[in-house]
Scaffold this motif. Structure first.
Motif, PDB file in Angstrom:
ATOM      1  N   ARG A  21       0.838  -1.190   0.000  1.00 43.04           N
ATOM      2  CA  ARG A  21       0.000   0.000   0.000  1.00 43.04           C
ATOM      3  C   ARG A  21       0.875   1.243   0.000  1.00 43.04           C
ATOM      4  O   ARG A  21       1.914   1.285   0.648  1.00 43.04           O
ATOM      5  N   LEU A  22       0.422   2.291  -0.715  1.00 48.78           N
ATOM      6  CA  LEU A  22       1.179   3.535  -0.758  1.00 48.78           C
ATOM      7  C   LEU A  22       1.341   4.120   0.646  1.00 48.78           C
ATOM      8  O   LEU A  22       2.406   4.630   1.007  1.00 48.78           O
ATOM      9  N   SER A  23       0.295   4.043   1.444  1.00 48.08           N
ATOM     10  CA  SER A  23       0.332   4.631   2.780  1.00 48.08           C
ATOM     11  C   SER A  23       1.311   3.914   3.711  1.00 48.08           C
ATOM     12  O   SER A  23       1.703   4.467   4.740  1.00 48.08           O
ATOM     13  N   ASN A  24       1.704   2.693   3.347  1.00 44.17           N
ATOM     14  CA  ASN A  24       2.632   1.928   4.184  1.00 44.17           C
ATOM     15  C   ASN A  24       4.017   1.785   3.558  1.00 44.17           C
ATOM     16  O   ASN A  24       4.899   1.154   4.141  1.00 44.17           O
ATOM     17  N   ALA A  25       4.202   2.367   2.357  1.00 43.77           N
ATOM     18  CA  ALA A  25       5.449   2.141   1.613  1.00 43.77           C
ATOM     19  C   ALA A  25       6.646   2.795   2.296  1.00 43.77           C
ATOM     20  O   ALA A  25       6.555   3.904   2.823  1.00 43.77           O
ATOM     21  N   LYS A  26       7.774   2.087   2.264  1.00 43.38           N
ATOM     22  CA  LYS A  26       9.036   2.614   2.781  1.00 43.38           C
ATOM     23  C   LYS A  26       9.969   3.041   1.647  1.00 43.38           C
ATOM     24  O   LYS A  26      10.908   3.786   1.860  1.00 43.38           O
ATOM     25  N   GLN A  27       9.726   2.533   0.438  1.00 39.36           N
ATOM     26  CA  GLN A  27      10.504   2.940  -0.719  1.00 39.36           C
ATOM     27  C   GLN A  27       9.630   2.834  -1.966  1.00 39.36           C
ATOM     28  O   GLN A  27       8.663   2.062  -1.988  1.00 39.36           O
ATOM     29  N   LEU A  28       9.953   3.633  -2.981  1.00 34.91           N
ATOM     30  CA  LEU A  28       9.159   3.707  -4.199  1.00 34.91           C
ATOM     31  C   LEU A  28      10.070   3.594  -5.416  1.00 34.91           C
ATOM     32  O   LEU A  28      11.215   4.044  -5.384  1.00 34.91           O
ATOM     33  N   LEU A  29       9.538   2.989  -6.487  1.00 36.11           N
ATOM     34  CA  LEU A  29      10.267   2.891  -7.747  1.00 36.11           C
ATOM     35  C   LEU A  29      10.038   4.163  -8.555  1.00 36.11           C
ATOM     36  O   LEU A  29       8.923   4.689  -8.603  1.00 36.11           O
TER      37      LEU A  29
END
Length: 337
Positions: A21-29
């Motif tokens: 989930r975006l709200s729980n993400a720690k890193q993004l591509l």
């Protein structure tokens, strides 16, 4: 090589890992992408001389955009710098029955502040064969609505074939706002990417009878659009059956000379990345029309290009025309009269 011009916003895309989930993400591509830029990149890989018209900030992200375009062979002669920010969007990747979700952060972007006085269309369209833009561009500001209209008018003055993808986004404007703008733009369009919902909600066409097949309905809508805008020579769209976020069935259509040409169905399972699939399809149609391919070959090539895009990460399609033709070799289709 024929000169192609595309005009639109390119953004920074930040995506979650599958299952996160975006709200729980720690890193993004991180990727760069945007409708008109994606079309231009595809056409560059297909062998055309592509120029992208846009505006980006003079900062590391703007430099990243320029390097991204150049790495795909797209000319940046008409890529202006100014403003303070690059538009951004966040993609929460879908899986199974959970659809992907997009969150925009693009207000006050450098591109949204572009005004028509910054553009020299006589220079931009010099020796051009094709101009492409989408409905996303005029949705971003009143200034870009003016720029889109003048761009299409100038392209026609220069004898350039024009292409418009309706690409309606409810998060950017209302049906009524889009309809008013589109109805001013369409008299200058040769190739239109639009479907049933565009016909009903943006162009005010009455709904077709439920007794018709979906192909017959599309023919009905396309004939009605031709009555309103006889200048439009080609209309195209896709049928997409969504089994799940990672399993779709895709089929392309092309309406020309009062006939609907339909591709084979592509069963795409699993989908690696759906974003940019429509842009890859549009580029396939444009490539085919620029090359004077038959309508059936055009719709088969375009649907194959879109199917291939679903198998790679990022917004843009990097397959060559030879790779797409090879993939589409076993394609078959039909003409719906």
């Amino acid at each position: 090589m024929k000169k192609v011009v595309t005009f639109g916003e390119i953004m920074l895309r930040l995506s979650t890992q599958t299952g996160e989930r975006l709200s729980n993400a720690k890193q993004l591509l991180m990727h760069y992408g945007g409708g008109e830029a994606n079309v231009g990149i595809s056409l560059s890989h297909f062998g055309y001389d592509v120029y992208f018209v846009s505006k980006i900030p003079n900062n590391p992200l703007g430099l990243g955009v320029e390097r991204h375009l150049l790495s795909h062979g797209v000319h940046t002669d008409y890529l202006m710098t100014g403003g303070e920010r690059l538009g951004t969007y966040y993609l929460e990747t879908g899986v199974g029955e959970r659809s992907a979700k997009v969150t925009y952060d693009r207000k006050y972007s450098s591109f949204s502040k572009l005004v028509v006085e910054e553009l020299d269309f006589d220079e931009i369209f010099k020796d051009a064969a094709l101009f492409h833009l989408s409905g996303i561009t005029p949705a971003l500001s009143a200034g870009l609505q003016e720029a889109a209209l003048i761009a299409l008018q100038k392209a026609k003055e220069h004898g350039v074939m024009t292409s418009f993808d309706c690409n309606y986004r409810a998060s950017l404007w209302s049906h009524q706002e889009a309809a008013e703008v589109f109805q001013n733009l369409l008299p200058y369009v040769d190739i239109c990417f639009c479907g049933e919902l565009d016909a009903i909600y943006l162009l005010g066409i009455e709904q077709a009878s439920d007794s018709l097949t979906r192909e017959e309905k599309l023919v009905f809508y396309y004939k009605k659009i031709r009555e309103l805008y006889p200048n439009i020579r080609y209309m195209s769209s896709t049928f997409r059956d969504v089994i799940s976020a990672s399993h779709n069935v895709l089929q392309g259509t092309l309406f020309v000379d009062e006939r609907l040409y339909v591709s084979k169905k592509h069963v795409i399972n699993p989908i690696v990345d759906r974003v940019g699939g429509g842009d890859a399809y549009a580029a396939g149609i444009l490539f085919s029309l620029l090359g004077s391919l038959s309508p059936q070959t055009a719709v088969s090539f375009a649907s194959a290009a879109s199917a291939l895009k679903h198998t790679v990460s990022g917004d843009c399609n990097t397959f060559t025309q030879e790779e797409v033709f090879q993939f589409a070799e076993n394609s078959s289709g039909k003409i719906s009269r």
